[in-house]
Scaffold this motif. Structure first.
Motif, mmCIF file in Angstrom:
data_model
loop_
_atom_site.group_PDB
_atom_site.id
_atom_site.type_symbol
_atom_site.label_atom_id
_atom_site.label_comp_id
_atom_site.label_asym_id
_atom_site.label_seq_id
_atom_site.Cartn_x
_atom_site.Cartn_y
_atom_site.Cartn_z
ATOM 1 N N LEU A 171 0.823 -1.202 0.000
ATOM 2 C CA LEU A 171 0.000 0.000 0.000
ATOM 3 C C LEU A 171 0.863 1.261 0.000
ATOM 4 O O LEU A 171 0.681 2.145 -0.849
ATOM 5 N N VAL A 172 1.753 1.370 0.973
ATOM 6 C CA VAL A 172 2.604 2.559 1.079
ATOM 7 C C VAL A 172 4.017 2.130 1.438
ATOM 8 O O VAL A 172 4.250 1.059 2.016
ATOM 9 N N GLY A 173 4.971 2.978 1.100
ATOM 10 C CA GLY A 173 6.350 2.760 1.500
ATOM 11 C C GLY A 173 7.071 1.740 0.651
ATOM 12 O O GLY A 173 6.748 1.542 -0.526
ATOM 13 N N GLU A 174 8.057 1.067 1.256
ATOM 14 C CA GLU A 174 8.908 0.115 0.559
ATOM 15 C C GLU A 174 8.933 -1.214 1.301
ATOM 16 O O GLU A 174 8.918 -1.251 2.533
ATOM 17 N N LEU A 175 8.991 -2.313 0.526
ATOM 18 C CA LEU A 175 9.068 -3.657 1.097
ATOM 19 C C LEU A 175 9.540 -4.607 0.011
ATOM 20 O O LEU A 175 9.064 -4.532 -1.126
ATOM 21 N N GLY A 176 10.473 -5.488 0.362
ATOM 22 C CA GLY A 176 10.917 -6.511 -0.572
ATOM 23 C C GLY A 176 11.459 -5.982 -1.875
ATOM 24 O O GLY A 176 11.308 -6.610 -2.925
ATOM 25 N N GLY A 177 12.077 -4.807 -1.840
ATOM 26 C CA GLY A 177 12.615 -4.208 -3.050
ATOM 27 C C GLY A 177 11.596 -3.490 -3.907
ATOM 28 O O GLY A 177 11.936 -2.955 -4.972
ATOM 29 N N GLU A 178 10.337 -3.452 -3.489
ATOM 30 C CA GLU A 178 9.272 -2.748 -4.218
ATOM 31 C C GLU A 178 8.952 -1.434 -3.518
ATOM 32 O O GLU A 178 9.167 -1.277 -2.315
ATOM 33 N N ARG A 179 8.399 -0.490 -4.295
ATOM 34 C CA ARG A 179 8.021 0.812 -3.761
ATOM 35 C C ARG A 179 6.603 1.154 -4.200
ATOM 36 O O ARG A 179 6.262 1.043 -5.384
ATOM 37 N N SER A 180 5.783 1.598 -3.263
ATOM 38 C CA SER A 180 4.426 2.038 -3.575
ATOM 39 C C SER A 180 4.442 3.404 -4.252
ATOM 40 O O SER A 180 5.295 4.245 -3.944
ATOM 41 N N PRO A 181 3.470 3.677 -5.154
ATOM 42 C CA PRO A 181 3.383 5.017 -5.738
ATOM 43 C C PRO A 181 2.820 6.065 -4.787
ATOM 44 O O PRO A 181 2.879 7.259 -5.084
ATOM 45 N N ALA A 182 2.258 5.623 -3.647
ATOM 46 C CA ALA A 182 1.675 6.575 -2.700
ATOM 47 C C ALA A 182 2.770 7.402 -2.029
ATOM 48 O O ALA A 182 3.783 6.869 -1.587
ATOM 49 N N ARG A 183 2.555 8.693 -1.948
ATOM 50 C CA ARG A 183 3.548 9.589 -1.355
ATOM 51 C C ARG A 183 3.422 9.592 0.163
ATOM 52 O O ARG A 183 2.328 9.778 0.721
ATOM 53 N N VAL A 184 4.547 9.370 0.841
ATOM 54 C CA VAL A 184 4.605 9.461 2.295
ATOM 55 C C VAL A 184 5.758 10.392 2.670
ATOM 56 O O VAL A 184 6.598 10.719 1.843
ATOM 57 N N HIS A 185 5.791 10.780 3.943
ATOM 58 C CA HIS A 185 6.732 11.813 4.377
ATOM 59 C C HIS A 185 7.708 11.333 5.447
ATOM 60 O O HIS A 185 8.519 12.126 5.933
ATOM 61 N N THR A 186 7.624 10.074 5.838
ATOM 62 C CA THR A 186 8.574 9.459 6.757
ATOM 63 C C THR A 186 8.841 8.040 6.261
ATOM 64 O O THR A 186 8.048 7.487 5.489
ATOM 65 N N PRO A 187 9.953 7.411 6.679
ATOM 66 C CA PRO A 187 10.186 6.003 6.317
ATOM 67 C C PRO A 187 9.071 5.128 6.873
ATOM 68 O O PRO A 187 8.844 5.093 8.085
#
Length: 323
Positions: A171-187
């Motif tokens: 949904l958001v952020g990064e996991l398993g080398g993938e990145r969500s297109p949703a913009r977030v402002h903290t890790p």
């Protein structure tokens, strides 16, 4: 989504060190939302108030709404946060004071960034599916994003992959080398996990993140703890991986992030840093300033409740009060 109770938030549970791979099972409690919906509130709790920047977790359904209106939440304000909405069943129509009108359906993501202020409403359309099931989450915004402009984004396509016995949707952020297109402002990370079989399944984690696991449907076992819908399993920090078992089709929500360092005050639908900020947000909402107008919504805006008679205080990362 409207917050119907107030509780000051802290940035890290008291006593949690930088490496704490233990787990704590946290039960939710039922809270009425709008006129027709009851949610299970998992965060904030007195013993665990945040997971990274995730500061609020509501799980609703599965509810049979075939003969009911479904979700009916009139216009209300937000400041200092992002709302993250994810459905497993049903449909909700989002309207906001930016002019956004966006339905959300299962497998899609809505992310609304309040910045300094926004208003929105959430309603099931008249011709809605018979079931409603999903989550709404809040992310605390750091400086300077919390003072910035409001924004809304709808994501119909998200990263999805298979990791052994797990089907992962990011949904958001990064996991398993993938990145969500949703913009977030903290890790940050938020992902739905679906178990494909009864064998143990796992994912790599970041030891510098703190994590929690929410059961959406079905039951799972992590570290010997059984997690059923309506409970949140705090996984702590210092983990390089986790392993989960459960019946095929069990769906879970993994939430994680870097510990949030800024003290928070949370009251009603506002996230701030001081009593004065919350007071100003309430006064602006009641006076029709700052938050704009949600056009074409059939109901008037919700009035803000009265402030407590005591001064609202922030909590620091150790759980102590700050003026």
């Amino acid at each position: 989504m409207e917050r119907t109770e107030s509780m000051p938030a802290q940035t890290r549970p008291p006593g949690v060190a930088t490496a704490d791979p233990g787990s704590v099972l946290l039960p939710g409690h039922d809270v009425p939302l709008g006129r027709y919906t009851t949610v299970r509130r998992l965060l904030p709790q007195r013993t665990r108030r945040m997971v990274g920047a995730w500061c609020f977790v509501d799980h609703f359904g599965p509810d049979d709404v075939a003969q009911r209106p479904g979700m009916e939440v009139p216009p209300h304000p937000h400041t200092g946060l992002q709302t993250v909405t994810w459905l497993l069943d049903g449909e909700i129509l989002h309207r906001d004071s930016l002019g956004s009108v966006q339905p959300i359906r299962p497998g899609q993501l809505n992310v609304m960034t309040s910045g300094h202020g926004i208003a929105h409403s959430e309603r099931s359309p008249a011709d809605h599916p018979p079931l409603m099931h999903g989550v709404q989450l809040w992310v605390a915004l750091p400086d300077p994003a919390r003072s910035g402009p409001a924004d809304f984004a709808h994501h119909a396509q998200l990263p999805r992959w298979r990791a052994g016995e797990l089907s992962v949707t990011l949904l958001v952020g990064e996991l398993g080398g993938e990145r969500s297109p949703a913009r977030v402002h903290t890790p940050l990370v938020g992902a739905q996990l679906e178990l494909a079989g009864g064998a143990a399944a796992g994912l790599p984690l970041r030891p510098d993140f703190e994590y929690a696991l929410l059961a959406l449907d079905g039951a799972a076992e992590v570290d010997g703890a059984r997690v059923a819908p309506g409970a949140l399993l705090w996984l702590g920090t210092g983990r390089a991986e986790f392993t989960v078992r459960g019946e095929p089709g069990t769906r879970l929500m993994l939430l994680g992030g870097a510990p949030f360092e800024e003290p928070l005050v949370m009251w009603w639908n506002f996230v701030g840093r001081s009593h004065e900020e919350i007071l100003a947000a309430r006064e602006d909402w009641m006076a029709g300033r700052r938050f704009g107008t949600v056009a074409d919504d059939p109901d008037p805006p919700l009035p803000a409740p009265a402030l407590p008679t005591v001064r609202l205080k922030a909590r620091d990362r150790a759980g102590g009060w700050r003026d």
